[in-house]
Design a protein around this motif. Sequence first.
Motif, PDB file in Angstrom:
ATOM      1  N   LYS A 188     -21.976 -10.562  27.866  1.00  0.00           N
ATOM      2  CA  LYS A 188     -22.529  -9.980  26.651  1.00  0.00           C
ATOM      3  C   LYS A 188     -23.289  -8.693  26.954  1.00  0.00           C
ATOM      4  O   LYS A 188     -23.934  -8.570  28.004  1.00  0.00           O
ATOM      5  CB  LYS A 188     -23.484 -10.964  25.970  1.00  0.00           C
ATOM      6  CG  LYS A 188     -22.829 -12.253  25.500  1.00  0.00           C
ATOM      7  CD  LYS A 188     -23.861 -13.182  24.871  1.00  0.00           C
ATOM      8  CE  LYS A 188     -23.230 -14.485  24.415  1.00  0.00           C
ATOM      9  NZ  LYS A 188     -24.233 -15.412  23.826  1.00  0.00           N
ATOM     10  N   THR A 189     -23.241  -7.744  26.032  1.00  0.00           N
ATOM     11  CA  THR A 189     -24.117  -6.582  26.077  1.00  0.00           C
ATOM     12  C   THR A 189     -25.423  -6.966  25.406  1.00  0.00           C
ATOM     13  O   THR A 189     -25.426  -7.472  24.278  1.00  0.00           O
ATOM     14  CB  THR A 189     -23.481  -5.391  25.347  1.00  0.00           C
ATOM     15  OG1 THR A 189     -22.285  -5.010  26.036  1.00  0.00           O
ATOM     16  CG2 THR A 189     -24.437  -4.203  25.327  1.00  0.00           C
ATOM     17  N   HIS A 190     -26.525  -6.761  26.087  1.00  0.00           N
ATOM     18  CA  HIS A 190     -27.840  -7.087  25.536  1.00  0.00           C
ATOM     19  C   HIS A 190     -28.550  -5.783  25.176  1.00  0.00           C
ATOM     20  O   HIS A 190     -28.810  -4.936  26.041  1.00  0.00           O
ATOM     21  CB  HIS A 190     -28.663  -7.881  26.547  1.00  0.00           C
ATOM     22  CG  HIS A 190     -28.097  -9.234  26.848  1.00  0.00           C
ATOM     23  ND1 HIS A 190     -28.384 -10.350  26.094  1.00  0.00           N
ATOM     24  CD2 HIS A 190     -27.234  -9.655  27.810  1.00  0.00           C
ATOM     25  CE1 HIS A 190     -27.747 -11.397  26.584  1.00  0.00           C
ATOM     26  NE2 HIS A 190     -27.042 -10.999  27.630  1.00  0.00           N
ATOM     27  N   THR A 191     -28.830  -5.631  23.900  1.00  0.00           N
ATOM     28  CA  THR A 191     -29.450  -4.397  23.408  1.00  0.00           C
ATOM     29  C   THR A 191     -30.828  -4.688  22.819  1.00  0.00           C
ATOM     30  O   THR A 191     -31.173  -5.830  22.532  1.00  0.00           O
ATOM     31  CB  THR A 191     -28.569  -3.743  22.339  1.00  0.00           C
ATOM     32  OG1 THR A 191     -28.417  -4.655  21.241  1.00  0.00           O
ATOM     33  CG2 THR A 191     -27.189  -3.404  22.899  1.00  0.00           C
ATOM     34  N   ASN A 192     -31.584  -3.623  22.661  1.00  0.00           N
ATOM     35  CA  ASN A 192     -32.895  -3.704  22.022  1.00  0.00           C
ATOM     36  C   ASN A 192     -33.826  -4.678  22.726  1.00  0.00           C
ATOM     37  O   ASN A 192     -34.584  -5.415  22.107  1.00  0.00           O
ATOM     38  CB  ASN A 192     -32.741  -4.099  20.541  1.00  0.00           C
ATOM     39  CG  ASN A 192     -33.889  -3.602  19.687  1.00  0.00           C
ATOM     40  OD1 ASN A 192     -34.511  -2.576  20.009  1.00  0.00           O
ATOM     41  ND2 ASN A 192     -34.176  -4.296  18.609  1.00  0.00           N
ATOM     42  N   LEU A 193     -33.724  -4.683  24.068  1.00  0.00           N
ATOM     43  CA  LEU A 193     -34.640  -5.487  24.869  1.00  0.00           C
ATOM     44  C   LEU A 193     -35.883  -4.667  25.194  1.00  0.00           C
ATOM     45  O   LEU A 193     -35.836  -3.426  25.240  1.00  0.00           O
ATOM     46  CB  LEU A 193     -33.968  -5.915  26.167  1.00  0.00           C
ATOM     47  CG  LEU A 193     -32.719  -6.797  26.068  1.00  0.00           C
ATOM     48  CD1 LEU A 193     -32.081  -6.964  27.434  1.00  0.00           C
ATOM     49  CD2 LEU A 193     -33.054  -8.151  25.454  1.00  0.00           C
ATOM     50  N   MET A 194     -36.977  -5.341  25.425  1.00  0.00           N
ATOM     51  CA  MET A 194     -38.215  -4.670  25.812  1.00  0.00           C
ATOM     52  C   MET A 194     -38.626  -5.123  27.209  1.00  0.00           C
ATOM     53  O   MET A 194     -38.763  -6.318  27.464  1.00  0.00           O
ATOM     54  CB  MET A 194     -39.336  -4.990  24.829  1.00  0.00           C
ATOM     55  CG  MET A 194     -40.696  -4.424  25.224  1.00  0.00           C
ATOM     56  SD  MET A 194     -40.803  -2.629  25.049  1.00  0.00           S
ATOM     57  CE  MET A 194     -41.005  -2.498  23.258  1.00  0.00           C
ATOM     58  N   ILE A 195     -38.806  -4.158  28.118  1.00  0.00           N
ATOM     59  CA  ILE A 195     -39.354  -4.443  29.435  1.00  0.00           C
ATOM     60  C   ILE A 195     -40.868  -4.279  29.368  1.00  0.00           C
ATOM     61  O   ILE A 195     -41.369  -3.224  28.951  1.00  0.00           O
ATOM     62  CB  ILE A 195     -38.778  -3.487  30.500  1.00  0.00           C
ATOM     63  CG1 ILE A 195     -37.287  -3.779  30.726  1.00  0.00           C
ATOM     64  CG2 ILE A 195     -39.546  -3.613  31.814  1.00  0.00           C
ATOM     65  CD1 ILE A 195     -36.618  -2.808  31.672  1.00  0.00           C
ATOM     66  N   VAL A 196     -41.581  -5.320  29.745  1.00  0.00           N
ATOM     67  CA  VAL A 196     -43.042  -5.281  29.806  1.00  0.00           C
ATOM     68  C   VAL A 196     -43.455  -5.466  31.259  1.00  0.00           C
ATOM     69  O   VAL A 196     -43.062  -6.453  31.892  1.00  0.00           O
ATOM     70  CB  VAL A 196     -43.669  -6.384  28.931  1.00  0.00           C
ATOM     71  CG1 VAL A 196     -45.191  -6.365  29.055  1.00  0.00           C
ATOM     72  CG2 VAL A 196     -43.240  -6.239  27.481  1.00  0.00           C
TER      73      VAL A 196
END
Length: 889
Positions: A707-715
């Motif tokens: 799957k392509t994973h979009t709109n993730l946030m790295i903290v």
Amino acid sequence: MKINRKSILKAQISLGSGLLMALSLPAAKAQTTYELNEGWLCKKASTVQADGVKMSQASFATSGWEKATVPGTVLTTQLNNKQVPDPFYGMNNQRIPDIYKVGRDYYTYWFVKDFKEAAPQGNNQVYLNLRGVNYSSDIYLNGHKLNARLHKGMFLRQRYNITKWLAKNGSNRLAIIVHPPDVVGNPNGGQGGDGTIAKGVGLQYTAGWDWIQPMRDRNTGIWDKVIIEKTGAVAVISPHVITLVPGVRQPEGPQAPAIIKVAATVQNPTAQAVTGTLRYTIADGTVSKKITLKPSSSLDVQLDDYVLKNPKLWWPNGYGEQNLYNLRVEFLTADNKVSSKEDIEVGVRQITTNWNEKTESRQVNVNGQKIFIKGGNWIISDAMLRFSDMRYDAEVRYHHDMNLNLIRIWGGAIVERPEFYKACDKYGLLVFQDLWGSGDCNGRWVDPMKAEDQWTRRKYPDDHDLYMRSVSDQVKMVRNYPSLALWCGGNEITPPQDILAALQDTVFPKLDPTRWFVSYSNSELMSRNVLGGNGDGPYGIQPLSVFWDFKTFPFNSEVGSVGVSDYTSLKRFIPKENMVAPEFDASTGKSKVDSVWDYHKYIGYDGFIDKYGKVKDAEDFANKAQLVNYDQYRALMEGFSSHMWDWYTGVIIWKTQNPWTAMRGQMYDYYLDPNACLYGLTNGSQPLHIMYNPGDGMVMVANNTFKTHTNLMIVAKILDLEGKETPITQVFADVTPTTTKRYLSVKKQLDEVAKDKGAFLVLQLQDHTQKIVSENIYWVADAKGEYSGLKSMAASKVTATAKKVANGKVEVTLTNPANAPLAFFNRVSLVNSNTKERMLPVFYNDNYISVLPGTSKTVTINYDPKLHTATPAVTVSGWNLKETSIAVN
């Protein structure tokens, strides 16, 4: 010794004199079967005066004979009869006579079993099937010898038509004499002892290795199942199912059709011709063929293909579901009665391999999709061959829980049992199956511990014909399991040239043509490094940066580290007086090690333990070892994943389990108790995973899904030892399928905060709902490379609750209040509320967890309530938390 090619390659079954020899035992459950696994008696052969003809008659008295364990080895029987001490405890193994010194007769035994089975009516048939005897045997039933000549070979199954020898009154006696391997080997401390154990077609580790002591009886015995099978006139033998899944597939959504191909051998041992129908059914489809079998004959039948519409596909762990279909192959007589049937669980999938030009290594594809191999090396479930469905299921489940997708079966052991493969089918573990041989015993290297030179060892085993017949038999036994992915000629060495040629040219093309066969485990056809060669390793403890920044073999079949389990585990097999922690001398680079630790194959942690403070005792050592374990295996898998499809197509850890009480290379101990290695690997192998390189401080995301994973946030943030938080960054990220992406370096900020006492780096990957989908908490050393702040860390303020949410399922929630220090490295254990002993096996979705201030984490525990009937309780202990016991509500 050259092969008699015609006799082997035909792989046909002889019929006559009521005897059906090996190569034909069905791999699936037949129409009516039952096991002879209780009520066996045994006696040392040298103390018995009668022969097998007399002993197999009901009139022969067996009073004074000992209770025998079947399936099992002679040593298992002796242990169960309290004649020898537990060889897995302390130095007990040294107290058991070794066959090399006392001779083969010492472990040569008669086994007797009385059972009820009436002679069948009409043309119905009854068969005796022995799935494994080590090493040679003669078999008698009711005064008749079933085998024409001594049966040899640990892996060559036996099948006898016993119809005409069954007693009219239904009371039958079976008598089997079992002889040890012809050459037992000198256990002189070498890999496989002096190597001569490899002269036979059997186990090599039984003479000792660098991870195990010798098995004193060399595993002599009726070690695998004894089965009675009943059929009509015609038996279905060795069905073969192939599934073809053309194109590139996704785990979800509608599917293009798949193709099912089925073949089988049918046998007619009767004196009359039989006409009937061979058919198979899968889903709602049926394919059949009318055939006529001549008297006393067998026939190989290829049935028409079936096109399965919109199939539910089988995928490796982490990539999709492990869907299975029931496929039944059966023979129906002219009057439409079922004579024989085989039920097979079919996983519809297609496995291919190709050469990856970028990495210069083999790439594994399933259903058209490339799979980054994250594997574990497996020896055998139990060194004394005490196999069970429960143990197989538990061990394979642990590999599933570690987010691995492949298990390699090492070449000094066995072709694994159908029950193992069934568990791998269930949990999505591909299998890389070695055949019997190793570079150590079979002559790859000069070795002063070996009795014979390389040229002689290179010809092992002595009986090539037996080896080939055994391979053909074992291929038929396991080829229908979808988890079986690769065949391999041997561990770090090919078989002898005549065997190799027959395997490549005839056996696998004929018996299992859709799987790739590689000649040996670290072949250049599997992997090639920049110098043009290949290999494996390293095997010992490494600085974490090595796993990230040192380019090793692009498909590394063996790489590993340490693996001492915790103190609770050590107490199970180390006497109290030997519970002495190793002492590492930095000036010499060597450790002072207790004799029992050394006997159980301890390998050094070097100075890695000392970075957490001077060791007080063995318990303190084992606790600190878990921190090292977690770090080592998290870094190992993260480092390889960071270079997937660039440097690597796969990595297989040496090793993930131990078949006895060893102290190295294990994610869980012999008793199925997990240690921190398992959970470090679980973390580092997450399908979608955030991580950082301890060398350059680079934060990366590995995506081992389609799957392509979009709109993730790295903290990214830093936590000091008191719990104070320093934010570094928050940044949006997208990641494409089966890839690793670099984002930013946190080295500068982290070094500044950590220089005095160390610190914690907290990385989180959040989805669009701000739910954490991956979290990683690293403990970082100070400027001197020590974890000085951990030594004086404030006590944890975490609280814990436990509740039963379903039968066999408990949830434990750890809550850390705000303005508190990190609740660091907490182990949750399910225990018997009365004895306080850990319940095993038990499965935790995570463990050795750390809880941030102002947050909670829940650990889900699963166990078998049929296996564990006691009332459970929970214990929690951590780096800065004393062990506390909690009732389960």
